[in-house]
Design an enzyme around this catalytic site. Sequence first.
Site: not given
Length: 576
Positions: A250, A412, A252, A189, A459, A417
């Site tokens: 994090h 996000e 992203s 990420s 992804h 994920d």
Amino acid sequence: MTTLSTLVILFTCFLECSYVDGKVIQDCIPGESRPGSSPCEHCSCMEENGTPTWKCYLQGCPAPPCENPVVPEGECCPICKTTPISAEHGSFMNGGQKPPVDTMSPEDWWNSGQEALTRALNLERNTNVAKNTILFIGDGMGPTTVTAGRIYKGQLAGNTGEEYVLSWETFPHMALSKTYATDRQGSDSAATATAYLCGHKTANGILGVNSNGRRSDCSTVPGNEVSSILNWAEAAGKSTGIVTTTRVTHASPSALYANIVSRSWEHDTSRMPAECDVLGVEDIALQLYNKGENISVVFGGGRQKFQGRGTEDVEIPGSFGQRNDERNLIQEWQDDMVDMGRSHAFVWNEDQFNNLDPANVDYVWGLFERSHMQYEYARELDLGGEPSIAEMTRKAIQILQKNANGYFLFVEGGRIDHAHHGGRANNAVNDTSALADAVQVAIDITSDSDTLIVVTADHSHTLALGGYPSRGNPIGGKVGSASDGLRYTSMTYGNGPGYREPRPDIEDVDTEDMSYQQQTAVPLGSETHGSEDVAIYARGPMAHLFHGVQEQHYIPHAMAYAACIGANTAHCNSTP
């Protein structure tokens, strides 16, 4: 049956409690995980006095929706025993009623195809300038997750599910994104965020540094830093905002503001080489504080990264920050806002969030968890309460839209994920459904005449969907029997923690439960990312720029062109 208060304690312990086994593993890399000594124990590599150490914690479990739950062999959490679920038996999603099966006549199917053709023929390009741009990221939301999320959300509405249309699937333009990193066929990420936010491909683990950067080598940062679409928007006089269900430090969201060669350096960890300080490379939280004073909205989790080890958490007694420098960046940010005379607020719980009046606040930090925010299904268990991703999106837009120059907003759904890594597909598609609600909010309160909305993933994952399930079969349900005579689910993983040998009998297991762990082909402590292309969906000014198969780092180039910010602005005073 487990009480709600017990569940709250268990869930809190799942996030916060660490039981150190004291064993130092030489190949322990901070951020990695492995199974523990029991199904309820999971271990993560963390720093202990400057040394990478495996720290193990016990998993808390949600309450199963039944009176007599059971714990399957090899599993941790209790789940419900049920009779086999199929389209003929109905599911919990629609109250146990049999879902409708293909009520369309042959004529209806033909006519729907003709109507779709007419819409395509009447589609016109929107060549306006995008005053506002919103980028939604479903972290790990690959094509199979989108399909499963569509069916799931349709079944929640009492339909068969396959025919449902997610909010972003109404968008007129789409493309495919190639997600590989410069050093890996399968990306993480950090590398992907640098691509879709900064316009540069880079190596796994690296944020806001171009392909000259080397992981954990701070000497490769100076001169190789790259800016993001958030920076380009601010330079154009626009307001900016960040919304995430993960820690705001994090991977992203960090690429929006940080330039660093290890995504693991979220606070001033002793793992950062001494040369980093000499070279002026700061940890991620400190970079948000130092570089993010003009970001109007920051909503997410991660309080621990901004507070010192001596600062007790506001929500969870006995929990403390992680900063070695003992700085309280949350308080420092509030003091800075006062010094600058800005209307501002810091909020950490749902009541405070709900009481925020967008008309009276221009800058806000909302950090609703010590670490990541809760999964959507577990928000009701949170001690202080926290808003949904849809609610955060609405509030962020309401604050940002006050700027006459427009805004850029990043949103996000990051825990899709995390659910996949844990092998829990039901949980992942539920968070996908929550992201779809957030996108719908943006559609409802903006106009496609001046607002470009892009939805994509960083992804994919190894989730598979198959087995010839009948129409309307619950997305988390079982299909037929395999050659070993045992039932299997339509959702499975290529690898991950759901591997069992021999393969267990799931005939009487509620495979639709949020805690159910899908079976996998290859045993791994944590399920991995997938390497296939992911979809890009676009609506609004210049959305037609998203077409065909594109490299992932194309995304911010196209968005910036549409908004007349960044490098390509020569067209802005003429008709495109």
